[in-house]
Design a protein around this motif. Structure first.
Motif, mmCIF file in Angstrom:
data_model
loop_
_atom_site.group_PDB
_atom_site.id
_atom_site.type_symbol
_atom_site.label_atom_id
_atom_site.label_comp_id
_atom_site.label_asym_id
_atom_site.label_seq_id
_atom_site.Cartn_x
_atom_site.Cartn_y
_atom_site.Cartn_z
ATOM 1 N N VAL A 156 -9.418 19.004 55.616
ATOM 2 C CA VAL A 156 -9.837 20.050 54.680
ATOM 3 C C VAL A 156 -10.354 19.423 53.391
ATOM 4 O O VAL A 156 -11.386 19.832 52.844
ATOM 5 N N SER A 157 -9.642 18.425 52.891
ATOM 6 C CA SER A 157 -10.062 17.748 51.664
ATOM 7 C C SER A 157 -11.455 17.144 51.806
ATOM 8 O O SER A 157 -12.313 17.276 50.932
ATOM 9 N N LYS A 158 -11.686 16.497 52.934
ATOM 10 C CA LYS A 158 -13.016 15.904 53.170
ATOM 11 C C LYS A 158 -14.077 16.981 53.309
ATOM 12 O O LYS A 158 -15.208 16.821 52.826
ATOM 13 N N THR A 159 -13.717 18.090 53.949
ATOM 14 C CA THR A 159 -14.663 19.200 54.111
ATOM 15 C C THR A 159 -15.065 19.773 52.765
ATOM 16 O O THR A 159 -16.248 20.032 52.503
ATOM 17 N N LEU A 160 -14.086 19.971 51.874
ATOM 18 C CA LEU A 160 -14.376 20.534 50.561
ATOM 19 C C LEU A 160 -15.220 19.580 49.735
ATOM 20 O O LEU A 160 -16.128 20.010 49.007
ATOM 21 N N SER A 161 -14.924 18.299 49.814
ATOM 22 C CA SER A 161 -15.719 17.309 49.070
ATOM 23 C C SER A 161 -17.167 17.305 49.542
ATOM 24 O O SER A 161 -18.108 17.257 48.735
ATOM 25 N N THR A 162 -17.347 17.370 50.850
ATOM 26 C CA THR A 162 -18.706 17.394 51.402
ATOM 27 C C THR A 162 -19.443 18.653 50.983
ATOM 28 O O THR A 162 -20.630 18.598 50.625
ATOM 29 N N GLN A 163 -18.735 19.786 51.016
ATOM 30 C CA GLN A 163 -19.351 21.046 50.608
ATOM 31 C C GLN A 163 -19.801 20.995 49.152
ATOM 32 O O GLN A 163 -20.889 21.449 48.807
ATOM 33 N N LYS A 164 -18.953 20.419 48.293
ATOM 34 C CA LYS A 164 -19.316 20.353 46.874
ATOM 35 C C LYS A 164 -20.505 19.431 46.649
ATOM 36 O O LYS A 164 -21.411 19.749 45.863
ATOM 37 N N LYS A 165 -20.509 18.292 47.321
ATOM 38 C CA LYS A 165 -21.640 17.378 47.171
ATOM 39 C C LYS A 165 -22.929 18.037 47.647
ATOM 40 O O LYS A 165 -23.986 17.896 47.020
ATOM 41 N N GLN A 166 -22.842 18.738 48.761
ATOM 42 C CA GLN A 166 -24.007 19.434 49.280
ATOM 43 C C GLN A 166 -24.478 20.501 48.307
ATOM 44 O O GLN A 166 -25.685 20.700 48.114
ATOM 45 N N ALA A 167 -23.537 21.179 47.658
ATOM 46 C CA ALA A 167 -23.894 22.241 46.708
ATOM 47 C C ALA A 167 -24.665 21.689 45.518
ATOM 48 O O ALA A 167 -25.614 22.306 45.038
ATOM 49 N N MET A 168 -24.267 20.511 45.051
ATOM 50 C CA MET A 168 -24.931 19.930 43.884
ATOM 51 C C MET A 168 -26.362 19.504 44.198
ATOM 52 O O MET A 168 -27.188 19.349 43.287
ATOM 53 N N LEU A 169 -26.664 19.341 45.478
ATOM 54 C CA LEU A 169 -28.005 18.892 45.875
ATOM 55 C C LEU A 169 -28.862 20.020 46.429
ATOM 56 O O LEU A 169 -29.990 19.790 46.848
ATOM 57 N N THR A 170 -28.319 21.247 46.404
ATOM 58 C CA THR A 170 -29.009 22.370 47.027
ATOM 59 C C THR A 170 -29.575 23.313 45.971
ATOM 60 O O THR A 170 -28.933 23.600 44.968
ATOM 61 N N THR A 171 -30.789 23.787 46.224
ATOM 62 C CA THR A 171 -31.389 24.839 45.403
ATOM 63 C C THR A 171 -31.599 26.050 46.286
ATOM 64 O O THR A 171 -31.565 25.953 47.518
ATOM 65 N N ALA B 140 -28.919 27.366 53.562
ATOM 66 C CA ALA B 140 -28.211 26.422 54.437
ATOM 67 C C ALA B 140 -26.822 26.126 53.895
ATOM 68 O O ALA B 140 -25.867 25.926 54.660
ATOM 69 N N LEU B 141 -26.690 26.112 52.570
ATOM 70 C CA LEU B 141 -25.376 25.879 51.948
ATOM 71 C C LEU B 141 -24.399 26.990 52.321
ATOM 72 O O LEU B 141 -23.207 26.732 52.552
ATOM 73 N N GLN B 142 -24.904 28.186 52.400
ATOM 74 C CA GLN B 142 -24.037 29.314 52.765
ATOM 75 C C GLN B 142 -23.612 29.239 54.228
ATOM 76 O O GLN B 142 -22.468 29.565 54.560
ATOM 77 N N GLN B 143 -24.522 28.827 55.078
ATOM 78 C CA GLN B 143 -24.158 28.646 56.488
ATOM 79 C C GLN B 143 -23.069 27.590 56.610
ATOM 80 O O GLN B 143 -22.099 27.743 57.377
ATOM 81 N N SER B 144 -23.224 26.528 55.850
ATOM 82 C CA SER B 144 -22.209 25.471 55.853
ATOM 83 C C SER B 144 -20.880 25.997 55.318
ATOM 84 O O SER B 144 -19.813 25.677 55.848
#
Length: 510
Positions: free
Chosen positions: A87-102, A112-116
């Motif tokens: 879960v911790s790794k999943t949340l970290s990945t989600q946050k990193k992806q969010a910072m790179l998504t417009t 795509a961020l929402q699908q993730s």
């Protein structure tokens, strides 16, 4: 008549027979000791050592029970830690992806961020519903009950109760207020005083708040005063004096439901319209200026209700309240042990404050492992602890949001997406603040170390007590063999002597 046992000459043969019987019993017992390695097969056979044997065996039975509890607890901890690490790794990945998504919504109004986020939300729910040997790990002591409802129930409700989608939509409508009381703030003039006051009920926040820590300031010709300390009673008054000059500035902070805020700055000016979102006109008298200021505050608040920060804060706060169990009529998403600390008012307690920390300690201690007579190690966890509520709220709000695909609205939708992204990302970081997944992992790791230490201690104690038991119950093979040989020689000599005597006659004797 003659009683045979007491007849003359009968006593010596009888004693001889009893002696043979006794030696035979001793011989059989020594053979048993040699084969089994045990002094006796009953406690009474141990003589004075039986009390030591009984006490030592009781201690060893207790140690065996402690070791079984430690092994079971260690298994639970390893499985729970493995799940939370993912879960911790999943949340970290989600946050990193969010910072790179417009924002670039597809035809369905989802990025795509929402699908993730939706996929990751399913994963978190699955982990929180982990079970070992039919026992759910995140239900506290109520471990026979599945703690977290299905994804569909959480998002869309069930049995006439609302889900998260409806809760977020209802909050968005309730927060806006009316054109006369935007964000449930009332701005009214009285003589030369413009007063801004909260109008929401004291038990729950809709719209803006005038938090005590929210900056507010007047100007050389405008004084400021605060009143009220509890939610729904607070107000800020601006007293306009004579000589108000062009360019003097009034500042006000509108608190949002998620603890953030929107600043408002209004500048006095001598011309232009009566009021707008950024300024107010200086009137002929201080009373007129105060009336213009009050109207300017109202219009600024009305404009702020469409601010992406306000809209996003409303959605995130609704999710926080939903997962804290603070929305009447909403579906119950958690069915494990314990009711988490809730907030029903404007300012939720800061993440990791005492109520949440106390609840976390209560969750760990709710499932104790008895590792010794005087030591119980808490290994419990509950799916409604703050770190897990943060994760669920952050992922769920992002997952259910929709964005317009109209190119004309791209700028506005991008701003709303970024505001929502920033707020949900704050709840996804597993390493920020005490109320985070990493914190839970650390506590479980400490419990694992404590169980390991206790287990090692029990193994050492077991070795000592087994050795002590052996000195009482175990037979020394060398001693038994020597005693057996001695007895065998004695028996053979006795048999030979008896045999010779049985053949003795007066003629032989003479």
């Amino acid at each position: 008549m003659t009683i045979s046992p007491l007849a003359p000459g009968a006593l010596i043969p009888r004693r001889t027979g009893e002696s043979f019987t006794t030696m035979r019993r001793e011989f059989d017992d020594l053979q048993r000791q040699l084969v089994s390695g045990k002094r006796a097969d009953t406690y009474s056979g141990l003589g004075t050592g039986r009390r030591t044997s009984i006490d030592t065996r009781a201690r060893l039975a207790a140690i065996e029970g402690y070791q079984a509890a430690i092994a079971n607890g260690d298994l639970r901890l390893r499985v729970a830690s493995q799940g939370l690490d993912s879960v911790s790794k999943t949340l970290s990945t989600q946050k990193k992806q969010a910072m790179l998504t417009t924002v670039d919504p597809t035809t369905g109004g989802r990025t795509a961020l929402q699908q993730s986020a939706m996929n990751n939300l399913k994963h978190v729910i699955d982990v929180l519903n982990t079970e070992v040997n039919g026992r759910y790990l995140f239900s506290g002591r109520k471990d026979g009950t599945r703690p977290v409802a299905s994804l569909e129930t959480i998002l869309d409700g069930a049995g006439g109760l609302t889900g998260l989608r409806q809760a977020v939509a209802a909050a968005a409508t309730a927060d806006v207020g009316t054109s006369l009381q935007p964000g449930h703030l009332q701005s009214t003039p009285a003589s030369n005083v413009a007063t801004v006051a909260e109008t929401m009920p004291g038990s729950t926040l809709n719209g803006f708040s005038l938090r005590a820590d929210g900056p507010a300031s007047g100007s050389p010709s405008i004084g400021i005063a605060r009143a009220g300390t509890t939610l729904g009673t607070r107000s800020i008054s601006f007293t306009v004096g004579a000589g108000l000059a062009d360019g003097e500035t009034v500042r006000l902070t509108l608190g949002l439901k998620d603890g953030t805020s929107i600043p408002i700055e209004l500048r006095a000016r001598t011309g232009g319209t009566t009021a707008d979102r950024t300024s107010f006109r200086i009137g002929p008298t201080p009373d007129d200026s105060a009336a213009n200021l009050a109207d300017a505050v109202r219009q600024a608040a009305l404009a702020a209700t469409t601010d992406p920060r306000f809209v996003s804060a409303s959605a995130v706060a609704a999710a926080d309240r939903f997962f804290a169990g603070g929305i009447p009529g909403a579906v119950t998403w958690y069915d494990g042990e314990g009711v988490a600390p809730t907030w029903l008012a404007a300012e939720p307690p800061a993440h990791g404050t005492d109520p949440e920390q106390a609840y976390s300690a209560e969750a760990r201690g709710g499932v104790p492992v008895r590792a010794d007579a005087n030591l119980a190690i808490g290994i419990g966890a509950r799916a409604n602890e703050l770190p897990f509520r943060n994760a669920l709220a952050g992922l769920a709000v992002m997952a259910i949001a929709t964005f317009s695909t109209d190119p004309a609205l791209h700028a506005a939708e991008s701003a709303r997406f970024e505001a929502l992204r920033d707020r949900t990302s704050d709840r996804l970081d597993p390493q920020v603040g005490p109320g985070n997944v990493k914190g839970v992992l650390s506590e479980l790791a400490n419990a694992t170390v404590s169980l390991k230490t206790a287990g090692d201690r029990q193994l050492a104690a077991e070795s000592i007590w087994k050795e002590a038991l052996g000195t009482v119950e175990n037979a020394d093979p060398e001693e038994v063999a020597a005693a057996l040989r001695t007895l065998q020689v004695k028996m053979e000599a006795s048999y030979q002597t008896t045999s010779i005597l049985s053949r003795l006659s007066l003629v032989n004797y003479l």
